[in-house]
Design an enzyme around this catalytic site. Structure first.
Site, PDB file in Angstrom:
ATOM      1  N   HIS A  27       0.850  -1.191   0.000  1.00  0.00           N
ATOM      2  CA  HIS A  27       0.000   0.000   0.000  1.00  0.00           C
ATOM      3  C   HIS A  27       0.878   1.230   0.000  1.00  0.00           C
ATOM      4  O   HIS A  27       2.105   1.136   0.109  1.00  0.00           O
ATOM      5  CB  HIS A  27      -0.968  -0.025   1.184  1.00  0.00           C
ATOM      6  N   ASP A  51      -0.169   6.856  -3.696  1.00  0.00           N
ATOM      7  CA  ASP A  51      -1.437   6.508  -4.352  1.00  0.00           C
ATOM      8  C   ASP A  51      -1.859   7.579  -5.351  1.00  0.00           C
ATOM      9  O   ASP A  51      -2.283   7.270  -6.457  1.00  0.00           O
ATOM     10  CB  ASP A  51      -2.554   6.377  -3.311  1.00  0.00           C
TER      11      ASP A  51
HETATM   12  C1  LIG Z   1      -3.822   3.010   1.401  1.00  0.00           C
HETATM   13  C2  LIG Z   1      -4.560   2.734   0.106  1.00  0.00           C
HETATM   14  C3  LIG Z   1      -5.765   1.890   0.292  1.00  0.00           C
HETATM   15  C4  LIG Z   1      -6.947   2.759   0.575  1.00  0.00           C
HETATM   16  C5  LIG Z   1      -8.200   1.961   0.374  1.00  0.00           C
HETATM   17  C6  LIG Z   1      -9.429   2.815   0.622  1.00  0.00           C
HETATM   18  C7  LIG Z   1      -9.750   3.587  -0.666  1.00  0.00           C
HETATM   19  C8  LIG Z   1     -10.568   1.944   1.106  1.00  0.00           C
HETATM   20  C9  LIG Z   1     -10.157   0.938   2.208  1.00  0.00           C
HETATM   21  C10 LIG Z   1     -11.385   0.795   3.105  1.00  0.00           C
HETATM   22  C11 LIG Z   1     -12.496   1.480   2.341  1.00  0.00           C
HETATM   23  C12 LIG Z   1     -13.727   1.942   3.118  1.00  0.00           C
HETATM   24  C13 LIG Z   1     -14.399   0.771   3.816  1.00  0.00           C
HETATM   25  O1  LIG Z   1     -14.569  -0.338   2.914  1.00  0.00           O
HETATM   26  C14 LIG Z   1     -15.783   1.152   4.421  1.00  0.00           C
HETATM   27  C15 LIG Z   1     -16.691   1.924   3.470  1.00  0.00           C
HETATM   28  C16 LIG Z   1     -17.323   1.037   2.417  1.00  0.00           C
HETATM   29  C17 LIG Z   1     -18.242   1.819   1.481  1.00  0.00           C
HETATM   30  O2  LIG Z   1     -18.771   0.959   0.471  1.00  0.00           O
HETATM   31  C18 LIG Z   1     -17.469   2.963   0.823  1.00  0.00           C
HETATM   32  C19 LIG Z   1     -16.900   3.849   1.884  1.00  0.00           C
HETATM   33  C20 LIG Z   1     -15.968   3.089   2.861  1.00  0.00           C
HETATM   34  C21 LIG Z   1     -15.651   4.070   3.985  1.00  0.00           C
HETATM   35  C22 LIG Z   1     -14.697   2.635   2.146  1.00  0.00           C
HETATM   36  C23 LIG Z   1     -13.985   3.801   1.460  1.00  0.00           C
HETATM   37  C24 LIG Z   1     -12.699   3.366   0.748  1.00  0.00           C
HETATM   38  O3  LIG Z   1     -12.984   2.528  -0.321  1.00  0.00           O
HETATM   39  C25 LIG Z   1     -11.760   2.642   1.732  1.00  0.00           C
HETATM   40  C26 LIG Z   1     -11.308   3.675   2.778  1.00  0.00           C
HETATM   41  C27 LIG Z   1      -3.653   2.156  -0.949  1.00  0.00           C
HETATM   42  O4  LIG Z   1      -2.483   2.147  -0.818  1.00  0.00           O
HETATM   43  S1  LIG Z   1      -4.391   1.634  -2.414  1.00  0.00           S
HETATM   44  C28 LIG Z   1      -3.038   1.075  -3.406  1.00  0.00           C
HETATM   45  C29 LIG Z   1      -2.924  -0.374  -3.342  1.00  0.00           C
HETATM   46  N1  LIG Z   1      -1.967  -0.885  -4.276  1.00  0.00           N
HETATM   47  C30 LIG Z   1      -2.189  -0.964  -5.593  1.00  0.00           C
HETATM   48  O5  LIG Z   1      -3.231  -0.598  -6.092  1.00  0.00           O
HETATM   49  C31 LIG Z   1      -1.054  -1.517  -6.408  1.00  0.00           C
HETATM   50  C32 LIG Z   1      -1.477  -2.561  -7.438  1.00  0.00           C
HETATM   51  N2  LIG Z   1      -2.370  -3.506  -6.876  1.00  0.00           N
HETATM   52  C33 LIG Z   1      -1.974  -4.472  -6.018  1.00  0.00           C
HETATM   53  O6  LIG Z   1      -0.819  -4.612  -5.636  1.00  0.00           O
HETATM   54  C34 LIG Z   1      -3.076  -5.401  -5.526  1.00  0.00           C
HETATM   55  O7  LIG Z   1      -4.204  -5.218  -6.345  1.00  0.00           O
HETATM   56  C35 LIG Z   1      -3.457  -5.161  -4.053  1.00  0.00           C
HETATM   57  C36 LIG Z   1      -3.890  -3.714  -3.811  1.00  0.00           C
HETATM   58  C37 LIG Z   1      -2.298  -5.506  -3.129  1.00  0.00           C
HETATM   59  C38 LIG Z   1      -4.663  -6.034  -3.709  1.00  0.00           C
HETATM   60  O8  LIG Z   1      -4.294  -7.372  -3.878  1.00  0.00           O
HETATM   61  P1  LIG Z   1      -5.379  -8.480  -4.187  1.00  0.00           P
HETATM   62  O9  LIG Z   1      -4.761  -9.784  -3.894  1.00  0.00           O
HETATM   63  O10 LIG Z   1      -6.654  -8.159  -3.486  1.00  0.00           O
HETATM   64  O11 LIG Z   1      -5.679  -8.229  -5.746  1.00  0.00           O
HETATM   65  P2  LIG Z   1      -4.799  -8.589  -7.022  1.00  0.00           P
HETATM   66  O12 LIG Z   1      -3.680  -9.492  -6.729  1.00  0.00           O
HETATM   67  O13 LIG Z   1      -4.444  -7.319  -7.726  1.00  0.00           O
HETATM   68  O14 LIG Z   1      -5.827  -9.389  -7.926  1.00  0.00           O
HETATM   69  C39 LIG Z   1      -7.128  -8.962  -8.180  1.00  0.00           C
HETATM   70  C40 LIG Z   1      -8.008 -10.186  -8.183  1.00  0.00           C
HETATM   71  O15 LIG Z   1      -9.330  -9.808  -8.453  1.00  0.00           O
HETATM   72  C41 LIG Z   1      -9.790 -10.465  -9.637  1.00  0.00           C
HETATM   73  N3  LIG Z   1     -10.670  -9.556 -10.362  1.00  0.00           N
HETATM   74  C42 LIG Z   1     -10.467  -8.260 -10.628  1.00  0.00           C
HETATM   75  N4  LIG Z   1     -11.499  -7.764 -11.321  1.00  0.00           N
HETATM   76  C43 LIG Z   1     -12.379  -8.750 -11.488  1.00  0.00           C
HETATM   77  C44 LIG Z   1     -13.638  -8.867 -12.150  1.00  0.00           C
HETATM   78  N5  LIG Z   1     -14.218  -7.840 -12.756  1.00  0.00           N
HETATM   79  N6  LIG Z   1     -14.247 -10.062 -12.134  1.00  0.00           N
HETATM   80  C45 LIG Z   1     -13.703 -11.123 -11.496  1.00  0.00           C
HETATM   81  N7  LIG Z   1     -12.516 -11.092 -10.867  1.00  0.00           N
HETATM   82  C46 LIG Z   1     -11.858  -9.911 -10.867  1.00  0.00           C
HETATM   83  C47 LIG Z   1      -8.543 -10.771 -10.408  1.00  0.00           C
HETATM   84  O16 LIG Z   1      -8.753 -11.765 -11.334  1.00  0.00           O
HETATM   85  C48 LIG Z   1      -7.610 -11.174  -9.280  1.00  0.00           C
HETATM   86  O17 LIG Z   1      -7.954 -12.483  -8.891  1.00  0.00           O
HETATM   87  P3  LIG Z   1      -6.830 -13.515  -8.334  1.00  0.00           P
HETATM   88  O18 LIG Z   1      -6.384 -12.973  -7.016  1.00  0.00           O
HETATM   89  O19 LIG Z   1      -7.525 -14.826  -8.250  1.00  0.00           O
HETATM   90  O20 LIG Z   1      -5.700 -13.504  -9.363  1.00  0.00           O
END
Ligand SMILES: C[C@H](CCC[C@@H](C)[C@H]1CC[C@H]2[C@@H]3[C@H](O)C[C@@H]4C[C@H](O)CC[C@]4(C)[C@H]3C[C@H](O)[C@]12C)C(=O)SCCNC(=O)CCNC(=O)[C@H](O)C(C)(C)COP(=O)(O)OP(=O)(O)OC[C@H]1O[C@@H](n2cnc3c(N)ncnc32)[C@H](O)[C@@H]1OP(=O)(O)O
Length: 394
Positions: free
Chosen positions: A134, A164
């Site tokens: 993150h 970010d």
């Molecule tokens: C510090 C920040 C993070 C801040 C996050 C905040 C924006 C949010 C956190 C909490 C949220 C609040 C909370 O939920 C409560 C409320 C909820 C409400 O609904 C909204 C308001 C909330 C207050 C809400 C508000 C906000 O949303 C929050 C405050 C960061 O640093 S963000 C930067 C993170 N890093 C990156 O982006 C770098 C690149 N990405 C990665 O390294 C990875 O993606 C990561 C982030 C480590 C996540 O890893 P993960 O294992 O989960 O994912 P990946 O390995 O990337 O794989 C994705 C998998 O998903 C599958 N997939 C994707 N799309 C689809 C689709 N359309 N259909 C099916 N499948 C899909 C993909 O195939 C991957 O699957 P596999 O894992 O099987 O390969």
């Protein structure tokens, strides 16, 4: 009509640009929102089945298509969508898109004009390419985190603004615009490997390039611009608020002293490092004697480089910001910053509608990209896509 079709707002700089943004956490949504604010037709591709929690809070001006990429017809649908798009933004760690059969070699073979933007923390190669992380991790690895923080305290990450958003979302948008400009000459798309570690390192070029100037020779928190200097600091006021002081140049420092009621002849030299801690205490005790409003009354209109530290509410209603309409209110009464910078002929015209629900525009987007009603019905019955129509407010 769609909320952001090319015909709706012809004057905007990016109108007509078709962007697909695969839903991610914080950086890619900002990147997509910037493009949407300036007129691009941005489709956020959300997950189907829909997750309970919507993570994109930066959905302004976007539409949402809910699509299951894990199943072959879903991946095939994205391939078709990419055939008609200018830009794809993908926010997953390295290898995820390849595993889905949606890597750049596949999508750019089918659409050689596609700009394939990969926005990750660690980039597409290197030891950490496949690791989770993150903002704080990326700022740390860039070297910048070691410079941030107050004297004798641990390094401190300023929320998740640096990697970010500055080094991630904004620089990725810049990369996309650069690639689009180049495409006008070559006719070809390209892959953008936007690593947030490198983005924040690049943003911090000034820090790197000033290392030899002697302004960073002291430990963290004791230098000119890192809260070491008394004239580059925040001070608490008598009503518990704060003032920000940035009086670096001697002529502005002189005005600061005047506003504080101090005589420079009776004080140590501005750049006498050893006197800085005492000077800070003196400034702090003076600032503590008046309210923020009283200090604004003294310093507004001077060149002392002293401004109030405003809350979000106060920032939105501050006279200067109001004069420039720097903040906008949407139809949900939510206030947010107006897109920046201001372009003179083709300024951004941000959508004032609420953010899209996941899957709200699935059907209209697929129709727009050339899917037939029958194909859409098939995808729906196979649970590859989802619809989510807002309920009428009866
Ligand atoms: C510090 C920040 C993070 C801040 C996050 C905040 C924006 C949010 C956190 C909490 C949220 C609040 C909370 O939920 C409560 C409320 C909820 C409400 O609904 C909204 C308001 C909330 C207050 C809400 C508000 C906000 O949303 C929050 C405050 C960061 O640093 S963000 C930067 C993170 N890093 C990156 O982006 C770098 C690149 N990405 C990665 O390294 C990875 O993606 C990561 C982030 C480590 C996540 O890893 P993960 O294992 O989960 O994912 P990946 O390995 O990337 O794989 C994705 C998998 O998903 C599958 N997939 C994707 N799309 C689809 C689709 N359309 N259909 C099916 N499948 C899909 C993909 O195939 C991957 O699957 P596999 O894992 O099987 O390969």
């Amino acid at each position: 009509m769609s909320r952001r079709s090319a015909a709706a707002i012809p004057a905007m700089a990016l109108s007509g640009l078709r962007v697909l943004e695969l839903a991610g956490l914080a950086p890619a949504p900002l990147c997509g929102m910037i493009l949407a604010d300036f007129g691009a037709c941005v489709v956020r591709v959300d997950r189907a089945p829909r997750s309970a929690v919507a993570v994109d809070v930066q959905g302004r001006g976007k539409r949402s298509l809910a699509l299951d990429l894990k199943r072959p017809p879903g991946a095939a649908a994205l391939r078709r969508l990419c055939g008609g798009a200018d830009v794809l933004i993908e926010p997953f760690r390295h290898g995820v898109m390849e595993k889905l059969g949606l890597g750049p070699e596949v999508l750019m073979h089918e659409n050689p004009r596609l700009i394939y933007a990969r926005l990750t923390g660690f980039g597409q190669t290197g030891k950490y390419a496949k690791s989770a992380g993150h903002d704080i991790n990326y700022v740390a690895l860039s070297g910048v985190l070691s410079k941030l923080g107050r004297k004798s305290e641990n390094p401190y990450a300023p929320v998740n603004l640096l990697a970010d958003f500055a080094g991630g979302g904004v620089l990725c948008a810049m990369g996309i615009l650069i690639a689009l400009y180049e495409r006008t000459k070559s006719g070809k798309g390209q892959i953008i490997d936007a690593s947030m570690v490198e983005g924040i390192a690049y943003i911090s070029s000034f820090l790197w390039k000033t290392q030899s100037l002697g302004i960073w020779n002291r430990p963290r928190g004791e230098n000119l611009l890192d809260s070491g200097a008394p004239f580059y600091e925040t001070y608490r006021t008598s009503d518990g608020k704060f003032m920000a002081v940035g009086a670096l140049e001697p002529q502005f420092y002189e005005q600061l002293l005047k506003g504080l009621g101090l005589d420079s002849d009776k004080l140590p030299d501005q750049l006498s490092f050893s006197d800085w801690p005492e000077m800070k205490k003196m400034f702090a005790s003076i600032f503590a004697k008046k309210t923020q409003a009283e200090w604004c009354h003294i310093f507004d209109g001077t060149d002392a480089c002293v401004t109030p530290v405003l809350s979000f509410d106060d920032a939105a209603s501050h006279q200067h910001n109001k004069q420039r309409s720097s903040f906008i209110k949407n139809d949900q009464e939510e206030i947010s910053p107006r897109p920046a910078p201001l372009l003179s002929r083709t300024p951004a015209v941000p959508s004032l509608k609420r953010d899209p629900f996941i899957g709200e525009h699935t059907e209209e987007i697929l129709l727009e990209y050339g899917f037939t009603k029958n194909e859409i019905a098939q995808l729906y019955s196979d649970k590859i896509i989802e619809f989510n129509k807002p309920k009428a407010n009866l």
